[in-house]
Design an enzyme around this catalytic site. Structure first.
Site, PDB file in Angstrom:
ATOM      1  N   ASP A 452       0.901  -1.199   0.035  1.00 46.40           N
ATOM      2  CA  ASP A 452       0.097  -0.070  -0.035  1.00 46.40           C
ATOM      3  C   ASP A 452       1.027   1.194   0.058  1.00 46.40           C
ATOM      4  O   ASP A 452       2.061   1.242   0.196  1.00 46.40           O
ATOM      5  CB  ASP A 452      -0.809  -0.252   1.156  1.00 46.40           C
ATOM      6  CG  ASP A 452      -2.255   0.600   1.072  1.00 46.40           C
ATOM      7  OD1 ASP A 452      -2.169   1.556   0.334  1.00 46.40           O
ATOM      8  OD2 ASP A 452      -3.167   0.461   1.834  1.00 46.40           O
ATOM      9  N   ASP A 516     -10.991   1.570  -3.264  1.00 46.69           N
ATOM     10  CA  ASP A 516     -11.507   1.211  -1.602  1.00 46.69           C
ATOM     11  C   ASP A 516     -13.075   1.379  -1.607  1.00 46.69           C
ATOM     12  O   ASP A 516     -13.803   0.927  -0.609  1.00 46.69           O
ATOM     13  CB  ASP A 516     -10.977   2.398  -0.714  1.00 46.69           C
ATOM     14  CG  ASP A 516      -9.744   1.919  -0.020  1.00 46.69           C
ATOM     15  OD1 ASP A 516      -9.083   0.889  -0.580  1.00 46.69           O
ATOM     16  OD2 ASP A 516      -9.227   2.670   0.757  1.00 46.69           O
TER      17      ASP A 516
HETATM   18  C1  DGJ Z   1      -5.894   1.866   2.011  1.00 47.40           C
HETATM   19  C2  DGJ Z   1      -6.466   0.433   1.182  1.00 47.40           C
HETATM   20  O1  DGJ Z   1      -7.077   0.710   0.088  1.00 47.40           O
HETATM   21  C3  DGJ Z   1      -7.574  -0.438   2.210  1.00 47.40           C
HETATM   22  O2  DGJ Z   1      -7.798  -1.594   1.054  1.00 47.40           O
HETATM   23  C4  DGJ Z   1      -6.616  -0.762   3.328  1.00 47.40           C
HETATM   24  O3  DGJ Z   1      -5.308  -1.479   3.094  1.00 47.40           O
HETATM   25  C5  DGJ Z   1      -6.059   0.527   3.979  1.00 47.40           C
HETATM   26  N1  DGJ Z   1      -5.204   1.094   3.344  1.00 47.40           N
HETATM   27  C6  DGJ Z   1      -5.177   0.021   5.203  1.00 47.40           C
HETATM   28  O4  DGJ Z   1      -4.758   1.229   5.972  1.00 47.40           O
END
Ligand code: DGJ
Length: 711
Positions: A452, A516
């Protein structure tokens, strides 16, 4: 006057040709990038001899070239902006040399500016298997003093004067790949990204359509930059009525300083043309991206169904919770269990812990080994979330090394999500981060990483200088180092959802987290934008909860599953909390996905619209495709529109069946649905192409997933 073929650089693809006129001084002149020409189609003459000299113009004609510059007398946007302490500001590359790298397919053009002390190499490679042109430039400072470059185009592409619109993407976190359509005219069209990573709101992609181009037919051009940092693109009208399209890195002040003897290389730009409309461009890009990906074992294994813990429990992790989630996930048919954010030292919320990449022993007294063994014992792969480029000020790492974050001396840190970005350009920081990743990968049986990057880069300073570019290069090196040391580990690239999705990342990663936002209605649009440039098998697509956490809007489990079905499927909710009915439904969708993924992934993707709130996508081959039909909006008509499928073979009859659990639609409302459900549905290809598939009555936010196979 006719010209000899050696005056021209000619590259042929399958439906694309490129012709440059290369006999004069200076960069070769653009004569053609577009529809495939016959193998032997000599230009009638040299461009300068073919066209008249307009009034009030330079005595020497300066047509659009592969690398236009000021010093030649080019008044349009130059491919290079550079100077040497204010001097050598107008470059003119005169001696031009070129040679084949692969005859008829790949060529290197070498140019020299003896006055400004520069040499330039441009590589052009047109892959006939994909019809995608790869281009990049390398500029060497052969002068005695530093050269400051502020713009070096990776691509200068001609577009015909009829080019009407540019289709590009804007967006935000939770709203990636939002299609924008802008007209092209006399003014400059441009987009610039200074967020330090590919970005949610300005990915380096675009499609230019000529009048009459549709999803399925007509001339369309596409381009994308293989780069995960700052970038810029522009389209300008040029004097002869054509347009030029440039793409390259956006360089911050000082980033383009080249000491004597140094070389600056642009990222690779990918450009294509298709006579088959937007879907033709998508097909070319999908093939080119696939050709660049590197898979553990040499080829893509069937894309395993994920369970991602994030929206199921967020930071509320503990050994029993995760083990029970894994057990429940396995019962659904999940194949890879992804432990998301929250497992490492001090990470109880998003305010602390980043940088301390060891298992939190307060939460997992025995580490993650027992959980990984449990997951593996259930027959699933084990995957772990990391965010290696980041540090929270509240972390052991930051307390020990407060100077390790990117920063500008004398200015305050600008946090985002309470975090700072580690300066990977510093060898000690890079080694530390790589060392922590390597240790995790050695200590735990990790099959995949979710990698990430949850903030944009502001104040990307290192040792007093701008470091966006160097940070991007270092991040790529970090991915490369992990891939090299642990070649069997897959990587899912994520940046707060889809903030780092680009062709450079996809040389390193195997899946991207698209967004997300798990709201299936939002997701239809996001995924359609995505699929214009990237193939479906790498598009992370999860069945989330209802209501969706990002929007508060809820949809049926079947719609959520149907929308996720075509991508790389996953589940992102707490599987322990499912009702029996929903558990059965999701399990049935997962079983259907496993049966269909060979068709869904690796073939063609066609997107289409039926009108009245109905859109569709087809994946596979013309004789065997999965067709996903989404009614996003309620109907405004008395009868449903028909879905025309222009990719089907017009000479063959086709069998149609539903995939997944039987649709919750009323067969009594539709004889067609009754036939579908009874396995009796047939349609002739010509009829499906021209008149279209009838639809049953569908409520808003419902999906119908069909297999359409030629008999
Ligand atoms: C952002 C990501 O897009 C989510 O899926 C998740 O992994 C969060 N970060 C975790 O902090």
């Amino acid at each position: 006057m006719t010209t000899s073929s050696s005056d021209f650089i000619v590259l042929h693809g399958t439906a694309v040709s490129l012709v440059l006129e290369a006999d004069g001084p200076g960069a070769p002149l653009w004569r053609h990038f577009g529809a495939r020409l016959p193998d032997i189609a000599p230009a009638p003459g040299r461009l300068r001899a073919e066209r008249f000299r307009p009034t009030f113009s330079l005595d020497d004609d300066v047509p659009f070239s592969l690398f236009p510059t000021f010093g030649q007398g080019w008044f349009g946007a130059p491919a290079l902006l550079a100077h040497r302490d204010g001097r050598d500001f107008a470059q003119a590359f005169t001696p031009c040399d070129w040679h084949w790298i692969r005859p008829g397919q790949a060529v290197r053009v070498t140019l020299t500016d003896a006055v400004a002390g520069l040499t330039l190499a441009i590589d052009l490679d047109l892959d006939p298997a994909t019809d995608v042109l790869s281009t990049r430039a390398r500029l060497t400072n052969s002068g005695p003093t530093p050269l400051d470059v502020t713009w070096l185009a990776a691509m200068c592409l001609p577009l015909p004067g009829e080019a009407a619109q540019v289709r590009h993407m804007s967006g935000r976190h939770n709203g990636e790949f939002a299609l924008q359509v802008d007209p092209l005219g006399r003014g400059t069209w441009s987009r610039e990204n200074r967020r330090g990573l590919t970005s949610h709101d300005c990915p380096p992609v675009g499609v230019v359509v000529l009048p009459g181009a549709t999803e399925h037919a007509g001339p369309a051009y596409g381009a994308q930059l293989a780069w995960s940092g700052n970038h810029a693109q522009r389209i300008d009208r040029i004097d002869d009525g054509r347009f030029q399209w440039q793409m390259g890195e956006w360089l911050a002040p000082g980033e383009g300083r080249l000491p004597p003897g140094a070389t600056m290389e642009t990222p690779e730009a990918l450009a294509t043309f298709s006579p088959h409309g937007l879907n033709g461009v998508a097909a070319n890009f999908h093939a080119a991206i696939r050709a660049r990906m590197t898979w553990p074992g040499g080829s893509m294994a069937p894309r395993p169904v994920h369970l991602n813990t994030w929206e199921g429990v967020y930071f509320k992790q503990d050994p029993k919770t995760l083990a029970d989630m894994a057990t429940a996930a396995a019962a659904l048919g999940v194949e890879r269990f992804v432990v998301d954010d929250g497992w490492f030292h001090g990470r109880r919320d998003d305010r602390a812990g980043l940088g301390d990449w060891w298992v939190d022993r307060d939460v997992f007294p025995e580490g993650l080994g027992p959980l990984a063994a449990h997951v593996r014992g259930l027959g699933m792969g084990f995957a772990l979330w990391v965010e290696p480029e980041m540090v929270n000020p509240d972390s052991e790492l930051f307390r020990a090394h407060p100077d390790w974050a990117l920063q500008i001396d004398g200015r305050p840190h600008l946090t985002a999500r309470n975090q700072l970005v580690l300066d990977l350009t510093r060898p000690a920081v890079f080694e530390h981060v790589a060392g922590r990743l390597f240790a995790l990968l050695r200590e735990l049986p990790i099959d995949a990483l979710k990698w990430d990057h949850n903030r944009d880069l502001t104040a990307a300073g290192s040792a007093g200088r701008a470091a966006w570019r160097a940070q991007t290069q270092a991040a790529h090196r970090l991915f490369d180092a992990v891939r090299e040391a642990f070649p069997s580990v897959e990587i899912e690239a994520c940046a707060g959802g889809g903030g780092r999705i680009d062709a450079a990342m996809l040389r390193r990663a195997h899946r991207v987290w698209t967004s997300d936002n798990l709201d299936a209605v939002s997701r239809v649009a996001i995924q359609r934008g995505f699929l214009q440039f990237f193939p479906p098998e790498i598009m992370g697509a999860h069945i989330g909860a209802a209501p969706a956490h990002a929007t508060g809007r809820g949809q049926s489990v079947d719609f959520r599953a149907g929308v996720a079905f075509g991508g790389h499927l996953g589940v992102e909710l707490d599987p322990r909390a499912l009702t029996d009915a929903h558990r059965d439904r999701i399990a049935a969708w997962i079983a259907a996905y496993k049966a269909a993924r060979g068709t869904l992934h690796g073939g063609r993707t066609w997107l289409g619209e039926a009108g009245d709130g109905v859109v569709w996508q087809a994946q596979g081959a013309p004789d065997d495709a999965v067709v996903s039909i989404f009614r996003v909006e309620p109907t405004g008509e008395r009868w449903a529109p028909r879905v025309r499928l222009p990719f089907l073979d017009p000479a063959r009859d086709h069998r149609i069946e539903t995939l997944g659990p039987p649709p919750k639609l009323d067969p009594a409302q539709s004889p067609f649905l009754a036939d579908l459900l009874a396995g009796r549905a047939r349609i002739h290809g010509a009829w499906a192409r021209e008149i279209g598939l009838p639809l049953p009555f569908m409520k808003a936010q419902t999906a119908l997933i069909l297999r359409v196979a030629a008999l």
